[in-house]
Scaffold this motif. Sequence first.
Motif, PDB file in Angstrom:
ATOM      1  N   PRO A 147       0.809  -1.223   0.000  1.00 23.15           N
ATOM      2  CA  PRO A 147       0.000   0.000   0.000  1.00 23.15           C
ATOM      3  C   PRO A 147       0.841   1.271   0.000  1.00 23.15           C
ATOM      4  O   PRO A 147       1.932   1.318   0.549  1.00 23.15           O
ATOM      5  CB  PRO A 147      -0.823  -0.122   1.281  1.00 23.15           C
ATOM      6  N   GLY A 148       0.307   2.289  -0.641  1.00 23.86           N
ATOM      7  CA  GLY A 148       0.993   3.574  -0.712  1.00 23.86           C
ATOM      8  C   GLY A 148       0.319   4.454  -1.744  1.00 23.86           C
ATOM      9  O   GLY A 148      -0.891   4.346  -1.973  1.00 23.86           O
ATOM     10  N   GLN A 149       1.067   5.312  -2.380  1.00 23.81           N
ATOM     11  CA  GLN A 149       0.513   6.144  -3.434  1.00 23.81           C
ATOM     12  C   GLN A 149       1.599   6.532  -4.422  1.00 23.81           C
ATOM     13  O   GLN A 149       2.784   6.495  -4.111  1.00 23.81           O
ATOM     14  CB  GLN A 149      -0.149   7.395  -2.855  1.00 23.81           C
ATOM     15  N   VAL A 150       1.167   6.892  -5.627  1.00 27.78           N
ATOM     16  CA  VAL A 150       2.076   7.288  -6.696  1.00 27.78           C
ATOM     17  C   VAL A 150       1.644   8.663  -7.202  1.00 27.78           C
ATOM     18  O   VAL A 150       0.464   8.879  -7.495  1.00 27.78           O
ATOM     19  CB  VAL A 150       2.056   6.283  -7.869  1.00 27.78           C
ATOM     20  N   GLN A 151       2.576   9.578  -7.285  1.00 23.05           N
ATOM     21  CA  GLN A 151       2.303  10.888  -7.851  1.00 23.05           C
ATOM     22  C   GLN A 151       2.492  10.817  -9.361  1.00 23.05           C
ATOM     23  O   GLN A 151       3.542  10.369  -9.837  1.00 23.05           O
ATOM     24  CB  GLN A 151       3.252  11.937  -7.255  1.00 23.05           C
ATOM     25  N   VAL A 152       1.463  11.234 -10.110  1.00 21.38           N
ATOM     26  CA  VAL A 152       1.556  11.246 -11.564  1.00 21.38           C
ATOM     27  C   VAL A 152       1.347  12.673 -12.066  1.00 21.38           C
ATOM     28  O   VAL A 152       0.551  13.424 -11.513  1.00 21.38           O
ATOM     29  CB  VAL A 152       0.536  10.287 -12.223  1.00 21.38           C
ATOM     30  N   THR A 153       2.072  13.048 -13.089  1.00 19.54           N
ATOM     31  CA  THR A 153       1.985  14.398 -13.632  1.00 19.54           C
ATOM     32  C   THR A 153       1.863  14.337 -15.140  1.00 19.54           C
ATOM     33  O   THR A 153       2.166  13.317 -15.771  1.00 19.54           O
ATOM     34  CB  THR A 153       3.231  15.230 -13.258  1.00 19.54           C
ATOM     35  N   GLY A 154       1.412  15.442 -15.729  1.00 17.18           N
ATOM     36  CA  GLY A 154       1.240  15.482 -17.168  1.00 17.18           C
ATOM     37  C   GLY A 154       1.722  16.785 -17.762  1.00 17.18           C
ATOM     38  O   GLY A 154       2.058  17.740 -17.035  1.00 17.18           O
ATOM     39  N   ALA A 155       1.720  16.837 -19.065  1.00 18.80           N
ATOM     40  CA  ALA A 155       2.157  18.033 -19.771  1.00 18.80           C
ATOM     41  C   ALA A 155       1.088  19.118 -19.694  1.00 18.80           C
ATOM     42  O   ALA A 155      -0.104  18.842 -19.536  1.00 18.80           O
ATOM     43  CB  ALA A 155       2.445  17.692 -21.228  1.00 18.80           C
ATOM     44  N   ALA A 156       1.508  20.361 -19.802  1.00 23.64           N
ATOM     45  CA  ALA A 156       0.568  21.478 -19.864  1.00 23.64           C
ATOM     46  C   ALA A 156      -0.265  21.366 -21.138  1.00 23.64           C
ATOM     47  O   ALA A 156       0.096  20.654 -22.075  1.00 23.64           O
ATOM     48  CB  ALA A 156       1.337  22.795 -19.828  1.00 23.64           C
ATOM     49  N   ASN A 157      -1.391  22.078 -21.162  1.00 23.12           N
ATOM     50  CA  ASN A 157      -2.272  22.012 -22.331  1.00 23.12           C
ATOM     51  C   ASN A 157      -1.544  22.478 -23.593  1.00 23.12           C
ATOM     52  O   ASN A 157      -0.881  23.507 -23.608  1.00 23.12           O
ATOM     53  CB  ASN A 157      -3.540  22.842 -22.109  1.00 23.12           C
ATOM     54  N   SER A 158      -1.688  21.705 -24.650  1.00 21.63           N
ATOM     55  CA  SER A 158      -0.959  21.982 -25.892  1.00 21.63           C
ATOM     56  C   SER A 158      -1.680  22.988 -26.786  1.00 21.63           C
ATOM     57  O   SER A 158      -1.121  23.446 -27.792  1.00 21.63           O
ATOM     58  CB  SER A 158      -0.731  20.678 -26.663  1.00 21.63           C
ATOM     59  N   ALA A 159      -2.920  23.295 -26.436  1.00 26.17           N
ATOM     60  CA  ALA A 159      -3.688  24.272 -27.208  1.00 26.17           C
ATOM     61  C   ALA A 159      -4.542  25.085 -26.244  1.00 26.17           C
ATOM     62  O   ALA A 159      -4.808  24.661 -25.110  1.00 26.17           O
ATOM     63  CB  ALA A 159      -4.567  23.569 -28.240  1.00 26.17           C
ATOM     64  N   ALA A 160      -4.958  26.275 -26.667  1.00 25.32           N
ATOM     65  CA  ALA A 160      -5.797  27.124 -25.819  1.00 25.32           C
ATOM     66  C   ALA A 160      -7.124  26.425 -25.516  1.00 25.32           C
ATOM     67  O   ALA A 160      -7.675  25.702 -26.355  1.00 25.32           O
ATOM     68  CB  ALA A 160      -6.043  28.457 -26.512  1.00 25.32           C
ATOM     69  N   ILE A 161      -7.636  26.636 -24.294  1.00 25.03           N
ATOM     70  CA  ILE A 161      -8.910  26.060 -23.873  1.00 25.03           C
ATOM     71  C   ILE A 161      -9.922  27.198 -23.777  1.00 25.03           C
ATOM     72  O   ILE A 161      -9.751  28.126 -22.974  1.00 25.03           O
ATOM     73  CB  ILE A 161      -8.769  25.345 -22.517  1.00 25.03           C
ATOM     74  N   PRO A 162     -10.981  27.169 -24.589  1.00 24.48           N
ATOM     75  CA  PRO A 162     -11.962  28.258 -24.562  1.00 24.48           C
ATOM     76  C   PRO A 162     -12.645  28.391 -23.203  1.00 24.48           C
ATOM     77  O   PRO A 162     -12.728  27.424 -22.432  1.00 24.48           O
ATOM     78  CB  PRO A 162     -12.967  27.848 -25.647  1.00 24.48           C
ATOM     79  N   ALA A 163     -13.121  29.571 -22.896  1.00 30.12           N
ATOM     80  CA  ALA A 163     -13.838  29.806 -21.641  1.00 30.12           C
ATOM     81  C   ALA A 163     -15.093  28.938 -21.554  1.00 30.12           C
ATOM     82  O   ALA A 163     -15.759  28.683 -22.564  1.00 30.12           O
ATOM     83  CB  ALA A 163     -14.211  31.285 -21.539  1.00 30.12           C
ATOM     84  N   ASN A 164     -15.365  28.462 -20.337  1.00 32.57           N
ATOM     85  CA  ASN A 164     -16.577  27.689 -20.039  1.00 32.57           C
ATOM     86  C   ASN A 164     -16.698  26.392 -20.846  1.00 32.57           C
ATOM     87  O   ASN A 164     -17.801  25.911 -21.094  1.00 32.57           O
ATOM     88  CB  ASN A 164     -17.831  28.550 -20.253  1.00 32.57           C
TER      89      ASN A 164
END
Length: 237
Positions: free
Chosen positions: A97-114
Amino acid sequence: MSYQKRTALALASGLAGAVVLMAAPAAHATVVDVNYKCKTPIGDKAAVSPIDIKSVKSGGGYKLTMSFQKGVSSSPVELGKGAMNPSAVVKVGGADPGQVQVTGAANSAAIPANSPIKISDLSGTYTPKKSGKVDFTAGVLTIKALGTTTTCTPSNNPGPSLSLDVTAPGGTASGGGSASGGSASGGGQSTPDGGSSLPKTGPLDSAVALGTLGGTVLLSGAAGVLWLTRRGQRATG
């Protein structure tokens, strides 16, 4: 049917059984719906995303990849390219038992509002400290953007997305006693192993050893019977 033919058939059957044993899967994956409750700078939000966790054996550990099939939050303003950085915790249960920290890349394209924020694949490395069966379950997701932090917590007690038989470096099958969590390190980029394939992980060392042992015993037995038969033929000749 002659004795030699019966012996050959028995030997072939035993070896076929060993091959089936060696090919037995050591991992099981499933897509699990996770109901996230998110604390955002503009209030509480909720969303359900199917989560899939894969693994690939990497040295003495396992590279985990956590994939989101739907967005789990939104932003009232547009998020420019590279403005959003996701990370998450994968909970580890079972023999180690334990935990693993996972990370990802920043968004590769703009994300529209809402609009829903699509989370990139998150990856990290899990290194077991004990051997045995372990489960991997989606934990807390964190989204950082424009100087703010959104925290999304699973609220539906989701089941494991991946079950895996692991082998600790230099270890053997787990026994009794207390267990300490396996160590983990996060990956900075999305894994290139993404896609819809099932896990490629799962050490088959034990299965290989057992299959080899079974084949060796069977060969030895057959050789012994043949030797006794030929000796008996010479004695009566």
